[in-house]
Design a protein around this motif. Structure first.
Motif, PDB file in Angstrom:
ATOM      1  N   GLU A 285       0.890  -1.243  -0.076  1.00 28.48           N
ATOM      2  CA  GLU A 285       0.186   0.062  -0.027  1.00 28.48           C
ATOM      3  C   GLU A 285       0.835   1.124  -0.157  1.00 28.48           C
ATOM      4  OE1 GLU A 285      -2.644  -0.187   3.246  1.00 28.48           O
ATOM      5  OE2 GLU A 285      -4.067  -1.561   2.420  1.00 28.48           O
ATOM      6  N   ARG A 286       1.798   1.184   0.713  1.00 31.69           N
ATOM      7  CA  ARG A 286       2.778   2.373   0.803  1.00 31.69           C
ATOM      8  C   ARG A 286       3.563   2.442  -0.443  1.00 31.69           C
ATOM      9  NH1 ARG A 286       7.232   1.545   4.973  1.00 31.69           N
ATOM     10  NH2 ARG A 286       7.730   3.722   4.112  1.00 31.69           N
ATOM     11  N   TYR A 287       3.876   1.517  -1.195  1.00 31.44           N
ATOM     12  CA  TYR A 287       4.543   1.717  -2.562  1.00 31.44           C
ATOM     13  C   TYR A 287       3.454   2.399  -3.523  1.00 31.44           C
ATOM     14  CZ  TYR A 287       7.130   0.527  -6.718  1.00 31.44           C
ATOM     15  OH  TYR A 287       7.631   0.789  -8.007  1.00 31.44           O
ATOM     16  N   ILE A 288       1.977   1.819  -3.382  1.00 32.79           N
ATOM     17  CA  ILE A 288       1.275   2.273  -4.461  1.00 32.79           C
ATOM     18  C   ILE A 288       1.051   3.781  -4.205  1.00 32.79           C
ATOM     19  CG2 ILE A 288      -1.096   2.157  -5.100  1.00 32.79           C
ATOM     20  CD1 ILE A 288      -1.186  -0.731  -4.269  1.00 32.79           C
ATOM     21  N   LYS A 289       0.903   4.224  -2.953  1.00 35.14           N
ATOM     22  CA  LYS A 289       0.962   5.812  -2.649  1.00 35.14           C
ATOM     23  C   LYS A 289       2.156   6.564  -3.121  1.00 35.14           C
ATOM     24  CE  LYS A 289      -2.054   5.199   1.425  1.00 35.14           C
ATOM     25  NZ  LYS A 289      -2.314   5.168   2.952  1.00 35.14           N
ATOM     26  N   PHE A 290       3.260   5.844  -3.101  1.00 33.80           N
ATOM     27  CA  PHE A 290       4.537   6.392  -3.177  1.00 33.80           C
ATOM     28  C   PHE A 290       4.657   6.913  -4.918  1.00 33.80           C
ATOM     29  CE2 PHE A 290       8.431   5.529  -5.514  1.00 33.80           C
ATOM     30  CZ  PHE A 290       9.330   6.523  -5.093  1.00 33.80           C
ATOM     31  N   VAL A 291       3.940   5.832  -5.719  1.00 34.18           N
ATOM     32  CA  VAL A 291       3.800   5.773  -7.128  1.00 34.18           C
ATOM     33  C   VAL A 291       3.007   6.907  -7.407  1.00 34.18           C
ATOM     34  CG1 VAL A 291       3.629   4.674  -9.340  1.00 34.18           C
ATOM     35  CG2 VAL A 291       4.839   3.412  -7.563  1.00 34.18           C
ATOM     36  N   LYS A 292       1.694   6.864  -6.855  1.00 35.43           N
ATOM     37  CA  LYS A 292       0.778   8.009  -7.051  1.00 35.43           C
ATOM     38  C   LYS A 292       1.378   9.445  -6.912  1.00 35.43           C
ATOM     39  CE  LYS A 292      -3.583   5.237  -6.249  1.00 35.43           C
ATOM     40  NZ  LYS A 292      -4.574   5.014  -5.373  1.00 35.43           N
ATOM     41  N   GLU A 293       2.175   9.540  -5.835  1.00 34.24           N
ATOM     42  CA  GLU A 293       2.650  10.641  -5.676  1.00 34.24           C
ATOM     43  C   GLU A 293       3.529  11.152  -6.702  1.00 34.24           C
ATOM     44  OE1 GLU A 293       3.982  11.519  -1.605  1.00 34.24           O
ATOM     45  OE2 GLU A 293       2.155  11.019  -0.725  1.00 34.24           O
ATOM     46  N   ARG A 294       4.412  10.150  -7.120  1.00 38.19           N
ATOM     47  CA  ARG A 294       5.234  10.315  -8.400  1.00 38.19           C
ATOM     48  C   ARG A 294       4.468  10.676  -9.379  1.00 38.19           C
ATOM     49  NH1 ARG A 294      10.073   8.152 -10.861  1.00 38.19           N
ATOM     50  NH2 ARG A 294      10.096   9.397 -12.997  1.00 38.19           N
ATOM     51  N   THR A 295       3.659  10.460  -9.863  1.00 37.91           N
ATOM     52  CA  THR A 295       2.840  10.457 -11.045  1.00 37.91           C
ATOM     53  C   THR A 295       2.087  11.993 -11.001  1.00 37.91           C
ATOM     54  OG1 THR A 295       0.768   9.617 -10.228  1.00 37.91           O
ATOM     55  CG2 THR A 295       2.221   8.201 -11.636  1.00 37.91           C
ATOM     56  N   GLU A 296       1.751  12.244  -9.876  1.00 39.33           N
ATOM     57  CA  GLU A 296       1.483  13.769  -9.524  1.00 39.33           C
ATOM     58  C   GLU A 296       2.575  14.767  -9.820  1.00 39.33           C
ATOM     59  OE1 GLU A 296      -0.340  13.794  -5.806  1.00 39.33           O
ATOM     60  OE2 GLU A 296      -2.202  12.470  -6.299  1.00 39.33           O
ATOM     61  N   ILE A 297       3.666  14.391  -9.275  1.00 38.06           N
ATOM     62  CA  ILE A 297       4.742  15.146  -9.721  1.00 38.06           C
ATOM     63  C   ILE A 297       4.886  15.454 -10.931  1.00 38.06           C
ATOM     64  CG2 ILE A 297       7.195  15.554  -9.098  1.00 38.06           C
ATOM     65  CD1 ILE A 297       6.920  14.255  -6.491  1.00 38.06           C
ATOM     66  N   GLU A 298       5.132  14.201 -11.730  1.00 42.38           N
ATOM     67  CA  GLU A 298       5.221  14.126 -13.322  1.00 42.38           C
ATOM     68  C   GLU A 298       4.185  15.146 -14.004  1.00 42.38           C
ATOM     69  OE1 GLU A 298       7.779  13.293 -14.775  1.00 42.38           O
ATOM     70  OE2 GLU A 298       8.801  11.975 -13.591  1.00 42.38           O
ATOM     71  N   GLN A 299       3.074  14.701 -13.545  1.00 39.69           N
ATOM     72  CA  GLN A 299       1.947  15.609 -14.286  1.00 39.69           C
ATOM     73  C   GLN A 299       2.116  17.193 -13.981  1.00 39.69           C
ATOM     74  OE1 GLN A 299      -1.486  13.819 -12.706  1.00 39.69           O
ATOM     75  NE2 GLN A 299      -1.460  12.089 -14.156  1.00 39.69           N
TER      76      GLN A 299
END
Length: 505
Positions: free
Chosen positions: A26-40
């Motif tokens: 779950e932590r890794y999924i949240k981490f990747v989501k935040e990374r995608t928000e940064i990229e966007q």
């Protein structure tokens, strides 16, 4: 080594360990989501930056003829393509990691719950059997104590001289009955003990071993799947690195295209006046005396002289919005130039409006790509801009008509000699509607050809898949959103990223 053999008595530890593994996913999924928000957000800021510094208007287009200005515009275009690749990274991370891992996490949570439930159920069954064993054991102890007491009482009665024979027989019979009952309790206890030991061996050597081994297998599968997610985090970005490198190479190449000598020559050609330099100032001799007056003045007036210094300021009339301060021919040219400029801006605004509507439609069909309501302010702003440009266009067309009409009334001969030019300038809006009519042709012709540089998988609605080296027909060019519509040889038509192709020269 396995959990069932070596951790047979560590149920609580296994429970905590497996829960910790799920928490990590779950932590890794949240981490990747935040990374995608940064990229966007990064891509959005880059697009806004390129839009801010992209030159617009006739004056800016004039500057873009210089190589250093044109190279900067190329850098902005490459940076806009680079922003598109950052958006692609965010999209692939969201679909390839977050969505897939979230679904897998739900499945593995249910599997863990099932295994732990089986372990608890087996434990409760064993505890229930043990309680039953304890109950039989207590009854056996009680019956045996009663039998011993009855036996002692029978012996005491037999040794009592005052006891009758009937009392002795009765005491012996009671003692024998109690002993028999105690023996039955003993047999029941022995049978239940044997049954419990068998159940206990089955629990520790079979049931709990299998359950814990299943939990071990589940946890190892979770670790392998999480490891794949870690690798995807890198692979997704590696796949677009060739295109990103191409963008960076394009930026470097733009710097190499600058020719300072050619820019200087172009600047000279654009601004040289063609006038000769001023000659020497003539000497005017006033010693010869006064000559006869030929006008109101009794002295020879000094000769008029043109501009002595090219940097002296001119006395200009205040500029009017309708250019009425200019001579008629210059006024017509300036009005026509302004109409052309507004027409071009109107076309761009309409293209931007079409692109926003198209992007809104894509967002409505694919909510994970963006929020359609976030585009409403831009759509409203673009619509207002189109209305303003149309009003300005009508105003300048009216002024041009007045300028042409005034010239016809003053000098009809001149207008007749230039009837073709008058016909063109009298109705400048005709070209606009002619271009719009082209959009309604029954057969749509390609606007160019291009070759696919990379393979693209069109998974989203409205996109198509292409393969590297494939020749494509361009049906709709990129309108600033990083996408273009193409037609494949097999008749398939759809949108692809503009950075994935090379345009035919």
């Amino acid at each position: 080594m396995d959990w069932g053999t070596d951790l047979w008595d560590q149920y609580d530890v296994i429970d905590k360990h497996t829960q910790s593994g799920l928490d990590l996913v779950e932590r890794y999924i949240k981490f990747v989501k935040e990374r995608t928000e940064i990229e966007q957000n990064y891509a959005k800021q880059l697009r806004n930056l390129t839009k801010k510094y992209t030159k617009r208007g006739s004056k800016d287009e004039q500057d873009c003829k210089f190589s250093n200005h044109a190279s900067f515009q190329e850098i902005l275009n490459e940076l806009n393509d680079y922003a598109g690749q950052r958006e692609l990274i965010a999209e692939n991370m969201m679909t390839g990691i977050c969505v897939d891992l979230t679904k897998y996490l739900q499945d593995i949570k249910q599997e863990r719950k099932t295994h732990l439930s089986e372990a608890k159920k087996a434990q409760q069954t064993l505890e229930s059997s043990f309680k039953h064993l304890e109950s039989i054991k207590k009854r056996f102890a009680k019956e045996w104590a009663e039998a011993e007491k009855a036996t002692q009482q029978a012996e005491k009665t037999e040794n009592d001289l005052n006891a009758t024979k009937l009392d002795v027989e009765k005491a012996k019979l009671h003692a024998h009955s109690r002993v028999h009952t105690a023996e039955e309790s003993r047999n029941d206890y022995a049978a239940q003990l044997q049954k419990y030991n068998k159940e206990q061996n089955g629990f520790y050597y079979s049931e709990i071993l299998q359950i814990f081994n299943n939990l071990q297998d589940m946890d190892e599968r979770r670790i392998r799947r999480l490891a794949q997610g870690y690798c995807q985090f890198s692979d997704i970005e590696k796949k677009v690195l060739p295109i990103i490198s191409k963008c960076l190479e394009g930026i470097y190449a733009a710097g190499g295209k600058i020719d300072e000598k050619q820019d200087s020559i172009l600047f000279i050609e654009q601004n040289k006046s063609g006038f000769d330099r001023p000659g020497d100032v003539e000497f005017e001799d006033y010693i010869q005396g006064i000559k006869p007056a030929t006008s109101d003045s009794s002295l020879n007036p000094p000769k008029a002289r043109g501009k002595l210094w090219p940097f002296s300021k001119k006395n200009k009339l205040p500029a009017a919005e309708d250019f009425s301060h200019l001579p008629p021919e210059q006024r017509k040219k300036r009005l026509q130039g302004k109409i052309d400029e507004i027409t071009k801006d109107l076309h761009k605004a309409q293209d931007q409006s079409d692109a926003l509507e198209k992007m809104k439609g894509v967002y409505e069909q694919n909510p994970q790509m963006g929020d359609p309501s976030s585009l409403e302010p831009q759509i409203t702003e673009t619509t207002n801009n189109i209305g303003r440009l149309r009003a300005e266009l009508c105003k300048y067309e009216t002024w041009l008509s007045e300028a042409v009409g005034g010239e016809e009334s003053l000098s009809p001969v001149t207008i007749n000699n230039n009837s073709q030019n008058s016909a063109v300038t009298a109705d400048p809006s005709q070209n606009i509607y002619t271009e719009f009519d082209d959009d309604f042709d029954d057969i749509e012709a390609p606007v160019g050809q291009c070759t696919a540089l990379y393979t693209f998988e069109g998974n989203s609605e409205g996109t198509i898949s292409i393969t590297e080296g494939e020749l494509l027909s361009i049906m709709e060019a990129d309108k600033g959103d990083g996408w273009m519509r193409v037609l494949r040889a097999n008749g398939e038509e759809g949108y692809i990223p503009s950075a994935y192709v090379k345009f035919a020269s």
